[in-house]
Design a protein around this motif. Sequence first.
Motif, PDB file in Angstrom:
ATOM      1  N   ILE A  50      -5.765   2.792   1.336  1.00 31.17           N
ATOM      2  CA  ILE A  50      -5.390   1.868   0.266  1.00 31.17           C
ATOM      3  C   ILE A  50      -5.326   0.436   0.791  1.00 31.17           C
ATOM      4  O   ILE A  50      -5.783  -0.514   0.136  1.00 31.17           O
ATOM      5  N   ARG A  51      -4.783   0.278   1.996  1.00 30.96           N
ATOM      6  CA  ARG A  51      -4.722  -1.055   2.593  1.00 30.96           C
ATOM      7  C   ARG A  51      -6.130  -1.615   2.795  1.00 30.96           C
ATOM      8  O   ARG A  51      -6.366  -2.811   2.575  1.00 30.96           O
ATOM      9  N   HIS A  52      -7.057  -0.763   3.190  1.00 30.17           N
ATOM     10  CA  HIS A  52      -8.434  -1.210   3.385  1.00 30.17           C
ATOM     11  C   HIS A  52      -9.074  -1.592   2.056  1.00 30.17           C
ATOM     12  O   HIS A  52      -9.782  -2.611   1.958  1.00 30.17           O
ATOM     13  N   GLY A  91      -7.836  -4.883   0.930  1.00 33.68           N
ATOM     14  CA  GLY A  91      -8.080  -5.974   1.858  1.00 33.68           C
ATOM     15  C   GLY A  91      -6.853  -6.413   2.630  1.00 33.68           C
ATOM     16  O   GLY A  91      -6.851  -7.484   3.247  1.00 33.68           O
ATOM     17  N   LEU A  92      -5.799  -5.574   2.637  1.00 34.89           N
ATOM     18  CA  LEU A  92      -4.565  -5.944   3.323  1.00 34.89           C
ATOM     19  C   LEU A  92      -4.632  -5.724   4.829  1.00 34.89           C
ATOM     20  O   LEU A  92      -3.723  -6.151   5.550  1.00 34.89           O
ATOM     21  N   ASP A  93      -5.684  -5.057   5.286  1.00 33.79           N
ATOM     22  CA  ASP A  93      -5.826  -4.847   6.722  1.00 33.79           C
ATOM     23  C   ASP A  93      -6.542  -6.011   7.405  1.00 33.79           C
ATOM     24  O   ASP A  93      -6.698  -6.026   8.627  1.00 33.79           O
ATOM     25  N   GLN A  94      -6.978  -6.983   6.616  1.00 32.80           N
ATOM     26  CA  GLN A  94      -7.639  -8.148   7.186  1.00 32.80           C
ATOM     27  C   GLN A  94      -6.602  -9.146   7.717  1.00 32.80           C
ATOM     28  O   GLN A  94      -5.445  -9.145   7.289  1.00 32.80           O
ATOM     29  N   PRO A  95      -6.996 -10.010   8.661  1.00 30.62           N
ATOM     30  CA  PRO A  95      -6.065 -11.050   9.138  1.00 30.62           C
ATOM     31  C   PRO A  95      -5.639 -11.964   7.997  1.00 30.62           C
ATOM     32  O   PRO A  95      -6.373 -12.160   7.019  1.00 30.62           O
ATOM     33  N   LEU A  96      -4.444 -12.528   8.118  1.00 26.53           N
ATOM     34  CA  LEU A  96      -3.907 -13.386   7.060  1.00 26.53           C
ATOM     35  C   LEU A  96      -4.813 -14.585   6.751  1.00 26.53           C
ATOM     36  O   LEU A  96      -4.991 -14.927   5.571  1.00 26.53           O
ATOM     37  N   PRO A  97      -5.397 -15.268   7.736  1.00 24.75           N
ATOM     38  CA  PRO A  97      -6.317 -16.363   7.393  1.00 24.75           C
ATOM     39  C   PRO A  97      -7.500 -15.897   6.559  1.00 24.75           C
ATOM     40  O   PRO A  97      -7.957 -16.609   5.653  1.00 24.75           O
ATOM     41  N   ALA A  98      -8.004 -14.688   6.846  1.00 27.04           N
ATOM     42  CA  ALA A  98      -9.118 -14.170   6.062  1.00 27.04           C
ATOM     43  C   ALA A  98      -8.681 -13.859   4.628  1.00 27.04           C
ATOM     44  O   ALA A  98      -9.418 -14.119   3.663  1.00 27.04           O
ATOM     45  N   GLN A  99      -7.470 -13.318   4.475  1.00 29.55           N
ATOM     46  CA  GLN A  99      -6.956 -13.049   3.128  1.00 29.55           C
ATOM     47  C   GLN A  99      -6.756 -14.345   2.353  1.00 29.55           C
ATOM     48  O   GLN A  99      -7.063 -14.421   1.153  1.00 29.55           O
ATOM     49  N   ALA A 144       0.830  -1.197   0.000  1.00 22.06           N
ATOM     50  CA  ALA A 144       0.000   0.000   0.000  1.00 22.06           C
ATOM     51  C   ALA A 144       0.869   1.254   0.000  1.00 22.06           C
ATOM     52  O   ALA A 144       0.570   2.245  -0.690  1.00 22.06           O
ATOM     53  N   ALA A 145       1.961   1.246   0.762  1.00 20.81           N
ATOM     54  CA  ALA A 145       2.874   2.387   0.784  1.00 20.81           C
ATOM     55  C   ALA A 145       3.567   2.559  -0.555  1.00 20.81           C
ATOM     56  O   ALA A 145       3.802   3.681  -1.017  1.00 20.81           O
TER      57      ALA A 145
END
Length: 313
Positions: free
Chosen positions: A51-53, A56-64, A35-36
């Motif tokens: 941008i992270r939101h 979807g990068l702000d979600q937990p890794l299992p959710a991703q 995102a940066a």
Amino acid sequence: MAGVIAQRLVGSIPILLIVSLITFAMIHLIPGDPAAAIAGLSATGEQIANIRHDLGLDQPLPAQLAHWYLNLLHGDLGRSLLLGQPVLQATMQRLPVTVALSGYALVLTLVLGLVSGIVAALRQNSWIDQAAMIFAMLGISVPNFYLGLLMIILFAVRLGWLPTGGYVPLTQDPLGWLATSTMPAISLALLLTGLLARITRSTMLEVLRQDYIRTARAKGLPERRVVLRHALANALIPITTVIGIVISLLISGSVVTETLFSIPGIGQLLTQAVLNRDYPMVQGGLLITTALLVLVNIAVDVCYALLDPRVRY
């Protein structure tokens, strides 16, 4: 045979899922924030968070990971963060370049490797045999990226015979494609030529000692027919195995070669994706590459049955 191929294809699904899982874990271990990188140096923390939101990068890794597998079930490999286009589309656009380059390198490998290996076996312990094996050892010992740099310095910079890099499509200009693909293809093929030559030599030597070869010669058959119809035909099973390995190494070795010679193939695409933390592109690109390698292995198994009637699945 069709049933066996279908069974192999179904059996490759767990392999692809495991590869995607390992890729997902490794790509998230790379330092940096995509995102940066997308937002730029002048972006604020709030803009980066937005941008992270959105990605979807702000979600937990299992959710991703679950989201990735869910999209994969629908044939969606995601959208490239760097290019802004679907991963499958971006990869398919680069695939013909990698296939053309790998095909060129494969032709060089087969011609040089098989010929030198057969000649070395027929002239065992002669100066021809020694020269062929020295050439094979050089090919195995010299890294392809180092050979590529040497060829750029010699043939492009000093002599000016070939361009230093770039790519011209084969359908657009065959001569231009040949000029831009020759050095990359040679740097890819030399290592594999040495490998194929050594395997071909050892296999041919073993076959040439068999009783049926002595019988064929005793019957007065021409030496060319003895070598091609009897010796080489019976040596093709182990040679085919090596050719399958060669094709796999050509596909994987294109990452370094395409980057070195600025060739817009899958290898360069994956390199840029890793450097820019383009998670979807890395995951999707490696998944497609793994699928190609699986298809190569299945094709080798099919060739076994075609070359040797004794092989039955």
